[in-house]
Every structure is written in C-alpha cells, then in structure tokens.
Design a protein around this motif. Structure first.
Motif, short mmCIF file in Angstrom:
data_model
loop_
_atom_site.label_atom_id
_atom_site.label_comp_id
_atom_site.label_asym_id
_atom_site.label_seq_id
_atom_site.Cartn_x
_atom_site.Cartn_y
_atom_site.Cartn_z
N HIS A 139 0.66 -1.20 0.30
CA HIS A 139 -0.11 0.06 0.29
C HIS A 139 0.66 1.64 0.19
N PRO A 140 1.22 1.74 -0.94
CA PRO A 140 -0.27 2.05 -2.58
C PRO A 140 0.90 0.94 -2.89
N ASP A 141 2.27 1.46 -3.46
CA ASP A 141 3.37 0.26 -4.46
C ASP A 141 4.36 0.29 -3.82
N GLY A 142 5.35 -0.15 -4.46
CA GLY A 142 7.25 -0.22 -3.45
C GLY A 142 7.70 -1.54 -4.27
N GLY A 143 8.36 -1.62 -2.95
CA GLY A 143 9.03 -2.93 -3.29
C GLY A 143 9.39 -3.71 -2.11
#
Length: 386
Positions: free
Chosen positions: A203-207
């Motif tokens: 949440h919301p994006d990433g690694g």
C-alpha cells in the motif's frame, strides 16, 4: 544491525511524517551495515518456511512487477545490492518492485487510499501460518508505506483467476500495517486454520525483497493414505524437528526437507565436538504414529565433515521408552546410504545420533501410518479446515 520495538509506527506518526520509517540513503560499504530488525524476530526460529521454494512454493501472479520480478520474493538467499547495476527500466533491485502509482489527473495526483499492488503466493506445504517476515532489504525510500496479508484455502491447483474469483473467501491475517524500509519486518499470528495460498499487498506501491512464511505443516491425510508407503519424517508430510544438541551452522530441519541437498549448508552441520564420550543428536516428531521399515541417510556435499557413524532410536508416544532401530553404523562422505530395518518399528518420534559429530544432509524414514496415526491426522485436518 538495529533492532526496533515490536509495534510498527502508528498511523498517526506516519501522518505527521510520511518518511518516518525510511532508511538512510545507501552510505557505501556493507549494504547490510545499517539493516534493521523490526517487530517479531524469527531469525532463530525452528518453524518451517511454508513458502520455501524447496517445498514447491511459488509466486503465481502479481498485478505489477515493472521494476523487479515477483519470483524474487521467495529466493532462499538474502537479497543482494549492487549500487552500480542499472537496466533499461532503472535500478535493478533484488526483490519484487512495482511502478509508482498515480492518481486520476493533475488535481488528484496521488492514488486513491484503497489502491494497492498485490502478489499471490502458493504455499509449498499447506499449513497453519504462525508468522511472516516482510523483508525490505535495500528498499530504503521505495518500500511500501504499509503492507497487508490475506490467506485462503483452495485445494487442487487453482490459477490466479480461480483464486481471485468472487466466491473465494480470503481471511485477513495482517491489516494494512506500516513497515520499515531496509529491514526485516516480523509479524506473528494466532489463527488456527490451514491455508494453501497467501495474498501479499503493498500500500500503495513499492518494493519488497523477500517474504518468509513460518508455520506448521498440515498434510492431507487422504493423500498420504493413497500413497501407502510415505516418508514419515518429511516436512511435507508433517514431520517436525523438535530438538538438537547443536545447530551452530544450520538448522536440523533441513535434514527432513524434500529433494537432495544442493551444497554443504543445505543439510545439518554442527560444531567440532571436543568432549570425549559425547556425541551430537537430533530428535524428530513424525507426521503421526507409523511403522518404519526402511531408512535413507544422505551425506551429500559433506566431504570432510560428515558424521562418522550414526545410530537411530525410536519411541512410541511422548512418554514411550527409547529403543534402538539402527545400530551404530559407519557413514561414507558425500554418499547416499540405504538401510532395511531388521524389525519394523512402530514410532511417533525418532532420534538420530551422530558420532562423534559431523553433518547429515537428508534422512528419509519410509513406512506407513498406523490406523491410530491416520485417524489422528484426519482429526487435525478437519479441525483446521475452518
């Protein structure tokens, strides 16, 4: 390495400073020099990694893997970092990394609060999930602000479409929860249910570099019954390492993993023993009560450090008396050994003694479940089916 308290930063703290959990930019030198442990520390656990590729686990789908592939999540080795490694899509990272989410337009440039990325994980061995480690190693400013985890039990070999169908019930193990960047983020659960698949959300994006799923294997008793002769000690069938004299170099759980050892550290190796008239040992609990008829002991890749001799003892029940089923027997380095027991042994536990010390790569205890053992497995399966 830095250890942080067990409770992740609160939502309010992140609201005050959205970068509160960031790691510092890479300072040079050892990439793990400022690596952190956050929450529950599973580094010394003897629980089985249900998402171990050696058990057959896989990341079967993800909605986005623009920067780094989803399969990296289950790589056994820890994530590596090369500050000079760039590709056509940008920095090459050893993990699963998605692109930056955007909003609907210039007036709303950020994604909606409910938007997130996800990956579906097939557990190699279905079972009860006791905890996970969401490892964000080397993701210092590009890790997810929060992660969540859901689990389900779908038998057979469902694909992504079946798992994401509206009639599949997912149980929340971890609600959206803050994590630290460049850290091992550990979370413990108390949900006594058997699961086959997980859904990991960013949440919301990433690694995320790695995912470890620690728990207890719950085998399908009907399948074991169909097989007839099974490896009663195998992790896949519900065998468990209980205790050992020494686990200095590696976990004794590896002795009962499926497949063959691939290198020296893929089995069990202990320290060099210096006290005479003593020896190293490992104790296992079998899948259930069974009758052992044959044994395999493999010393693959243990060439100058394999056990010199081994002996096996068994007992039936927690309070049963130990009795010898394989007398002290010479082992050869880097060699598979097969032994037919002189008398079939009814047992629930087995102890392997190594003389005086040294490693064992794999052990197989071939036999069949007793009627009582099969009934106990079936009862546990029903209780945990939900």
């Amino acid at each position: 390495m830095t250890t942080h308290p067990a409770t992740p930063d609160s939502q309010d703290a992140l609201a005050d400073d959205p970068h509160a959990n960031d790691a510092a930019p890479y300072p040079g030198g050892d990439p793990y020099g400022d690596y952190r442990t956050h929450g529950v520390d599973f580094s010394a656990t003897d629980l089985v990694d249900l998402a171990d590729r050696r058990l057959g686990a896989g990341v079967i789908a993800a909605n986005d893997e623009f920067f780094a592939q989803r399969e990296n999540l289950l790589v056994r080795e820890r994530a590596v970092f090369d500050p000079e490694h760039f590709g056509h899509k940008g920095k090459v990272m050893d993990g699963w990394e998605t692109r930056r989410r955007r909003g609907a337009g210039p007036e709303t440039p950020f994604p909606a609060p409910e938007e997130h990325d996800w990956a579906l994980i097939r557990l190699g061995a279905p079972g009860v999930v006791k905890g996970v480690v969401v490892d964000t190693a080397h993701f210092r400013g590009n890790y997810p602000q929060r992660v969540s985890l859901q689990a389900t039990a779908v038998e057979g070999n469902p694909g992504p479409e079946e798992l994401l169908a509206s009639d599949v019930k997912w149980e929340e193990l971890l609600p959206p929860t803050p994590v630290l960047g460049h850290a091992a983020n550990g979370f413990a659960f108390d949900v006594e249910r058997r699961f086959t698949h997980l859904r990991l959300c960013q949440h919301p994006d990433g690694g995320i570099a790695r995912l470890r799923v620690y728990g207890e294997v719950v085998p399908d008793p009907e399948w074991l019954g169909l097989l007839g002769t099974v490896d009663l000690a195998s992790v896949l069938n519900g065998g468990v390492y209980e205790d050992a004299s020494d686990r200095f170099y590696s976990s004794p759980t590896q002795i009962i993993l499926p497949g063959t050892s691939r290198k020296m550290d893929d089995g069990w190796e202990n320290r060099r023993r210096r006290v005479r008239d003593t020896n190293d040992w490992v104790r296992f609990r079998l899948a259930a009560q069974g009758v052992i008829r044959a044994v395999e002991i493999d010393t693959a890749y243990l060439k100058g450090n394999s056990a010199g001799w081994v002996a096996l003892s068994a007992r039936d029940g927690e309070d049963g008396e130990w009795y010898e089923i394989l007398p002290r027997t010479r082992l050869q380095p880097d060699t598979p050994h097969r032994f037919r027991l002189a008398t079939p042994a009814t047992a629930t536990h087995v102890r392997l003694d190594a003389f005086p010390d040294g490693g064992v790569a794999r052990m197989r205890l071939h036999g069949e479940l007793t009627e009582a053992g099969a009934a106990a497995l079936a009862d546990r399966f029903r209780r945990l089916a939900g």
